[in-house]
Design a protein around this motif. Structure first.
Motif, PDB file in Angstrom:
ATOM      1  N   HIS A  39       0.746  -1.152  -0.038  1.00 43.28           N
ATOM      2  CA  HIS A  39       0.093  -0.004  -0.181  1.00 43.28           C
ATOM      3  C   HIS A  39       0.792   1.198   0.238  1.00 43.28           C
ATOM      4  O   HIS A  39       0.371   2.516   0.069  1.00 43.28           O
ATOM      5  CB  HIS A  39      -0.790  -0.014   1.304  1.00 43.28           C
ATOM      6  CG  HIS A  39      -1.855  -1.213   1.334  1.00 43.28           C
ATOM      7  ND1 HIS A  39      -3.031  -1.074   0.468  1.00 43.28           N
ATOM      8  CD2 HIS A  39      -1.820  -2.417   1.958  1.00 43.28           C
ATOM      9  CE1 HIS A  39      -3.626  -2.453   0.683  1.00 43.28           C
ATOM     10  NE2 HIS A  39      -3.060  -3.087   1.595  1.00 43.28           N
ATOM     11  N   ASN A  88      -2.605  13.617  -3.313  1.00 47.40           N
ATOM     12  CA  ASN A  88      -3.238  12.485  -2.890  1.00 47.40           C
ATOM     13  C   ASN A  88      -2.946  12.425  -1.669  1.00 47.40           C
ATOM     14  O   ASN A  88      -1.967  12.410  -1.275  1.00 47.40           O
ATOM     15  CB  ASN A  88      -2.664  11.077  -3.856  1.00 47.40           C
ATOM     16  CG  ASN A  88      -3.122   9.664  -3.303  1.00 47.40           C
ATOM     17  OD1 ASN A  88      -3.844   9.795  -2.107  1.00 47.40           O
ATOM     18  ND2 ASN A  88      -2.918   8.896  -4.139  1.00 47.40           N
ATOM     19  N   GLU A  90      -3.597   9.975   0.507  1.00 50.12           N
ATOM     20  CA  GLU A  90      -2.865   8.816   0.876  1.00 50.12           C
ATOM     21  C   GLU A  90      -1.401   8.589   0.789  1.00 50.12           C
ATOM     22  O   GLU A  90      -0.527   8.002   1.677  1.00 50.12           O
ATOM     23  CB  GLU A  90      -3.442   7.635   0.019  1.00 50.12           C
ATOM     24  CG  GLU A  90      -5.032   7.235   0.349  1.00 50.12           C
ATOM     25  CD  GLU A  90      -5.361   6.752   1.790  1.00 50.12           C
ATOM     26  OE1 GLU A  90      -4.713   5.858   2.046  1.00 50.12           O
ATOM     27  OE2 GLU A  90      -6.342   7.122   2.441  1.00 50.12           O
ATOM     28  N   HIS A  91      -0.942   9.440  -0.539  1.00 44.50           N
ATOM     29  CA  HIS A  91       0.456   9.382  -0.668  1.00 44.50           C
ATOM     30  C   HIS A  91       1.025  10.379   0.309  1.00 44.50           C
ATOM     31  O   HIS A  91       2.197   9.811   0.864  1.00 44.50           O
ATOM     32  CB  HIS A  91       0.655   9.813  -2.153  1.00 44.50           C
ATOM     33  CG  HIS A  91       2.156   9.601  -2.426  1.00 44.50           C
ATOM     34  ND1 HIS A  91       2.382  10.146  -3.740  1.00 44.50           N
ATOM     35  CD2 HIS A  91       3.173   8.930  -2.015  1.00 44.50           C
ATOM     36  CE1 HIS A  91       3.755  10.009  -3.904  1.00 44.50           C
ATOM     37  NE2 HIS A  91       4.175   9.023  -2.682  1.00 44.50           N
ATOM     38  N   SER A  94       1.418   8.114   3.639  1.00 43.90           N
ATOM     39  CA  SER A  94       2.738   7.154   3.644  1.00 43.90           C
ATOM     40  C   SER A  94       3.992   8.008   3.495  1.00 43.90           C
ATOM     41  O   SER A  94       4.765   7.258   4.437  1.00 43.90           O
ATOM     42  CB  SER A  94       2.492   6.723   2.032  1.00 43.90           C
ATOM     43  OG  SER A  94       1.519   6.045   1.752  1.00 43.90           O
ATOM     44  N   LYS A 129      -4.313   5.955   7.752  1.00 44.99           N
ATOM     45  CA  LYS A 129      -3.930   5.493   6.282  1.00 44.99           C
ATOM     46  C   LYS A 129      -4.823   4.000   6.355  1.00 44.99           C
ATOM     47  O   LYS A 129      -5.271   3.508   5.319  1.00 44.99           O
ATOM     48  CB  LYS A 129      -2.549   5.359   6.171  1.00 44.99           C
ATOM     49  CG  LYS A 129      -2.412   4.645   4.624  1.00 44.99           C
ATOM     50  CD  LYS A 129      -1.056   4.869   4.174  1.00 44.99           C
ATOM     51  CE  LYS A 129      -0.771   4.271   2.666  1.00 44.99           C
ATOM     52  NZ  LYS A 129      -1.284   4.724   1.677  1.00 44.99           N
TER      53      LYS A 129
END
Length: 147
Positions: A39, A88, A90-91, A94, A129
């Motif tokens: 992911h 993004n 989510e990025h 991360s 996340k």
């Protein structure tokens, strides 16, 4: 943060010296990242960050300056993505998760809550996340800290 995890973290921080505790904390964080590696983005910057953190925390000779350079590269990449008109989320999460593993053993600012702050940030980003990660986090904390 999850109450169970918060209570466990307070116990961990109270029982471990900063160097021992922080080393274990980073191994814990790397184990969580490895469990969810599919992911995470596979950009060169992120792959370098994970490789450097793994080397540093597994005892290979990586100077703090290299760890700092990788952390700065991740923050720069993070900021470039944020400047994008539709970044993004989510990025970005991360990258923040990875950045937590790129701090040296000793707090450069000399803060007393260094270990708790890093773990707290990591867990906040990780659970945002991966909302279903409570069991992974608790089992990994127990594995590395056995509080």
């Amino acid at each position: 943060m999850i109450d169970e995890v918060d209570n466990f973290l307070k116990t961990v921080v109270a029982q471990y010296s900063s160097e021992d505790g922080y080393g274990k904390a980073c191994l814990f964080m790397l184990a969580c990242i490895e469990a969810k590696q599919d992911h995470f983005s596979k950009s060169r910057i992120e792959l370098n960050a994970v490789a450097t953190a793994n080397k540093y925390w597994r005892g290979q000779l990586v100077p703090d300056s290299i760890l700092t350079a990788e952390r700065c590269a991740c923050w720069k990449y993070h900021d470039e993505i944020r400047k994008n008109h539709q970044p993004n989320p989510e990025h970005l999460l991360s990258l923040r998760i990875l950045i937590c593993t790129l701090y040296p053993i000793k707090d450069p600012a000399g803060g007393s809550d260094y270990l708790l702050d890093v773990l707290d940030n990591f867990i906040d980003f990780f659970t945002e996340k991966f909302p279903d990660s409570k069991e992974l986090i608790l089992s990994s904390l127990q594995l590395y800290f056995r509080a």
